[in-house]
Design an enzyme around this catalytic site. Structure first.
Site, PDB file in Angstrom:
ATOM      1  N   CYS A  89       0.826  -1.204   0.000  1.00  0.00           N
ATOM      2  CA  CYS A  89       0.000   0.000   0.000  1.00  0.00           C
ATOM      3  C   CYS A  89       0.865   1.261   0.000  1.00  0.00           C
ATOM      4  O   CYS A  89       1.362   1.670  -1.042  1.00  0.00           O
ATOM      5  CB  CYS A  89      -0.976  -0.041   1.177  1.00  0.00           C
ATOM      6  SG  CYS A  89      -2.369   1.113   1.008  1.00  0.00           S
ATOM      7  N   HIS A 182      -4.132  -5.015   0.124  1.00  0.00           N
ATOM      8  CA  HIS A 182      -3.687  -5.504   1.431  1.00  0.00           C
ATOM      9  C   HIS A 182      -3.701  -7.036   1.447  1.00  0.00           C
ATOM     10  O   HIS A 182      -4.762  -7.649   1.591  1.00  0.00           O
ATOM     11  CB  HIS A 182      -4.583  -4.952   2.534  1.00  0.00           C
ATOM     12  CG  HIS A 182      -4.239  -3.558   2.933  1.00  0.00           C
ATOM     13  ND1 HIS A 182      -3.862  -3.203   4.201  1.00  0.00           N
ATOM     14  CD2 HIS A 182      -4.177  -2.412   2.196  1.00  0.00           C
ATOM     15  CE1 HIS A 182      -3.603  -1.904   4.250  1.00  0.00           C
ATOM     16  NE2 HIS A 182      -3.792  -1.406   3.038  1.00  0.00           N
ATOM     17  N   GLU A 184      -2.837  -8.996   3.736  1.00  0.00           N
ATOM     18  CA  GLU A 184      -3.094  -9.551   5.064  1.00  0.00           C
ATOM     19  C   GLU A 184      -4.556  -9.532   5.464  1.00  0.00           C
ATOM     20  O   GLU A 184      -4.933 -10.118   6.490  1.00  0.00           O
ATOM     21  CB  GLU A 184      -2.277  -8.779   6.111  1.00  0.00           C
ATOM     22  CG  GLU A 184      -2.858  -7.440   6.537  1.00  0.00           C
ATOM     23  CD  GLU A 184      -2.771  -6.331   5.490  1.00  0.00           C
ATOM     24  OE1 GLU A 184      -3.421  -5.284   5.684  1.00  0.00           O
ATOM     25  OE2 GLU A 184      -2.067  -6.515   4.471  1.00  0.00           O
TER      26      GLU A 184
END
Length: 748
Positions: A89, A182, A184
């Site tokens: 990001c 993202h 995660e």
């Protein structure tokens, strides 16, 4: 093997750390962009000990030094210090900016939304296939021919509003890779393979360039895991004083029980004299999925009270029934930390022998304010704030626990040789239960809270004075929130406002008001609390955090609310709440809570058994997720992790702040500055048992009073999560729906 993770003060970083730990054999060490190393020159001596660097996401802009810190210098490393780097990001944006790219605002912000990722199936995306990823960004990077030729695009997505948006890139000659989405997030698919591919390519680059990974120097001070509160006490070298309190506590819980199905919890409280007590705590499960109700029996001159105000270097100690108080200085080993004090206090009062079915055997009951959580984030509170308790607790030696499922009632004591009280209380409750089963010629009283109203208290019709927030101002603040979202400073902001209720004299008893609230808005985490000059009537539907004595942890964040009406069905509520806006709200808080848990519990100990499911409550339908974890053993040489470690690191509740948490709280302080402070509202309420278990709810759908402001002056807080997809009118309407559920007790 070692990975250095650089955290830009994001609220998802520890999820990324857990993913790296899962998908690589490396040990992950996390530092901030400006701490403990304020310059790249301080970090350089240690880089040779890391196989790779990962640059995490974060708020702000890559062209702002405050937002990126040492990140910008990682891209400028000389050949002798060069090593593989993976950015996420903000990491992608800063990489592209460093090598000739541009960073611009998106036409339409993407926070908590999923997109299909297009890629060529090579490099980072080798073997990945179709991929859907979660995005949290308002800025995006653009590569330009002739200016950023050193960079190569690897993946994109197509937005109707934004056109083609870069999702991944790499440097053509240096070992730098990065993604915009993202990896995660719980709702990103296929990202584990991307992480494995990066790790494979990083190791290959290290081998091909003869890079030898050195042992970490002894001067490296970053711990792979944060020290627990008890470890901090042990490492201080000083002995904590656990002898606070005038009554000795037995390490063995004494218990008697009875089966009294149908005996109302409120009736038990009335038998105990709740209406005349200055200090009283009832934590009541008044609706599903709640099961247990806990009555803390606070004994005059025995039960100790704890009061702490943020910024103090001491904690106030007193006893029920005694106006005198003393100051306990939080010197070494507490180091001005109320959390260390409480962890030490409870560690010295661990007990065994209670009934395994009962979740509470005695211990601390009360609340922690929103501002205590703000203090824990190292954010300064406004000067001149009123001295109100931010920690307001009592240590309950005696308790009554009611199981609404089986009708079993446990009467418990931690006071040695307390058989007389135990038996007399059991007999009293048994007699009351027997009377309730005996037919009576006298009709039952008609003042049932479910059918009565506050008007029954007054001889003449009256109307409470209700001063709500200004609708125009609130909607203006919603738009201000969206300005911050568009600039990349936050993904979601949980804006709130307080309503003042002035009741005319003579005041209705607080206990009656609680009965009205309970009847009109029954909730699984209801509560009646009177402690140290604060009265709290709660009908909270939201569990913040629970932990069992065997180390099982659960959080139940609520985001997404629909008012129940005669025409609103569960199916219709599911349709409304399963929209991108509502799911994005819930997902952002869910990912934030996973981050908070991973920070303490570590990789492999956090799961999501319920992902965004609609649940029905008395007055609303709500979108609820469930996050669970397991407190790991720290080994014989280490002091144990406890529920207090999780609680201390998770406040204020993410569902009341937004994400990233720290930056969002700072922004909200600015936006809500005209509303004094949240105080009790947005804090947490519950217990910490001597058996090691605890259960804490978020203080919402509640009314509270500071007794020194006047008996008839009540505060009710309400708000909602503002996202890029919010409308000012929609947020105002949602706030009113939540507010109404509590005001029913005063206006019915």
């Amino acid at each position: 093997m070692q990975i250095l993770l650089i955290d830009a003060y994001d609220s998802f970083t520890h999820n990324l750390s857990a993913q790296l730990s899962h998908r690589t054999p490396a040990q992950v060490h996390t530092i901030h962009i400006d701490s403990p190393f304020t310059s790249i020159s301080d970090l350089l001596p240690f880089l040779a000990s890391f196989d790779a660097v990962v640059i995490g996401p974060g708020p702000g802009s890559p062209d702002n030094d405050r937002d990126v810190g040492i990140i910008k210098d990682i891209w400028r490393l000389g050949e002798s210090n060069l090593l593989p780097v993976f950015g996420v990001c903000l990491g992608l944006q800063s990489l592209c900016l460093a090598f000739g790219g541009r960073v611009e605002r998106l036409h339409t912000v993407k926070h908590g939304l999923t997109s299909s990722i297009q890629h060529g199936g090579v490099d980072l995306f080798e073997g990945v296939g179709d991929m859907t990823a979660v995005r949290y960004h308002s800025l995006h990077a653009k590569l330009e021919v002739g200016k950023s030729d050193e960079m190569e695009a690897l993946a994109w997505t197509q937005d109707l509003e934004n056109g083609e948006v870069l999702m991944a890139a790499k440097h053509r000659t240096k070992p730098f890779w990065a993604v915009q989405y993202h990896p995660e997030s719980i709702c990103t698919e296929g990202s584990d393979r991307v992480i494995k591919n990066f790790w494979r390519m990083a190791n290959k680059w290290n081998r091909d360039h003869g890079r030898e990974i050195l042992e970490l120097p002894r001067s490296w001070r970053v711990r792979p895991r944060e020290a627990s509160l008890l470890e901090q006490l042990r490492d201080s070298g000083s002995t904590p004083n656990g002898a606070v309190g005038r009554v000795s506590i037995s390490p063995n819980v004494q218990t008697t029980s009875l089966l009294a199905r149908g005996l109302d919890v409120r009736r038990i409280c009335e038998i105990l004299g709740v209406e005349s007590k200055q200090e009283f705590v009832l934590l009541e499960s008044a609706a599903a999925p709640g099961r247990w109700s806990i009555i803390a029996v606070l004994s005059p001159y025995i039960t100790q009270l704890f009061r702490y105000t943020t910024g103090d270097s001491h904690i106030g100690l007193s006893y029920v029934g005694n106006d005198k108080s003393s100051k306990f200085e939080l010197n070494e080993p507490y180091n001005a930390s109320v959390w260390r004090f409480l962890a030490s206090y409870m560690n010295s009062r661990k007990a065994t022998g209670g009934k395994k079915e009962s979740p509470f055997w005695g211990g601390l009951v009360g609340y922690f304010s929103y501002e205590l959580g703000v203090e824990s984030l190292s954010i300064s509170l406004p000067p001149g704030r009123k001295r109100r308790p931010d920690v307001n607790l009592a240590f309950a030696e005696r308790s009554i626990v009611v199981d609404s499922l089986t009708g079993r009632i446990f009467v418990q004591s931690l006071i040695p040789n307390d058989d007389t009280w135990l038996e007399s209380t059991r007999i009293l409750l048994q007699q009351e239960h027997d009377i309730s089963l005996t037919p009576s010629a006298t009709p039952p009283p008609t003042d049932n809270p479910s059918t009565s109203s506050i008007q029954t208290h007054y001889k003449e019709p009256c109307k409470p004075e209700i001063i709500p927030p200004c609708g125009e101002m609130y909607q203006s603040l919603v738009r201000d929130c969206q300005t911050y979202l568009a600039s990349g400073d936050s993904y979601e902001l949980c804006l709130t406002a307080r309503t003042l209720v002035n009741l005319p004299s003579p005041q209705p008893p607080e206990w009656n008001l609680y009965g009205l609230l309970r009847a009109r808005n029954p909730a699984p985490y209801a509560a009646y609390v009177r402690l140290q000059g604060v009265t709290l009537l709660s009908s909270s539907p939201e569990r913040f955090l629970s932990y069992s004595r065997d180390g099982k942890v659960q959080l139940r964040p609520i985001k997404g609310t629909v008012k129940k009406t005669p025409t609103m069905t569960c199916e219709e509520a599911e349709r409304i709440l399963n929209t991108p806006k509502e799911r994005a709200e819930n997902l952002m808080i869910l990912d934030l809570i996973r981050h908070d848990l991973h920070r303490i519990l570590g990789a492999g100990n956090v799961t999501v058994p319920q992902l965004m499911r609609v649940e029905e409550y008395a007055s609303v339908y709500q979108l609820v997720s469930v996050i669970e974890g397991v407190i790991p053993s720290t080994g014989e040489k280490n002091a144990p992790l406890t529920g207090f470690d999780i609680l201390a690191s998770s406040l204020p509740p993410g569902s009341m702040t937004g994400a990233p948490k720290k930056r969002s709280v700072e922004i909200l302080q600015t936006l809500e500055k005209n509303d004094e402070e949240r105080g009790v509202y947005s804090g947490v309420l519950g217990y910490m048992s001597v058996c090691g278990s605890g259960d804490w709810s978020v203080i919402i759908r509640s009314a509270y009073r500071y007794d020194n402001e006047g008996e008839g002056r009540w505060w009710v807080g309400a708000g909602g999560a503002v996202t890029a997809l919010s409308t000012a009118a929609g947020e105002w309407e949602e706030m009113e729906v939540k507010l109404e559920s509590t005001l029913r007790a005063f206006c019915g």
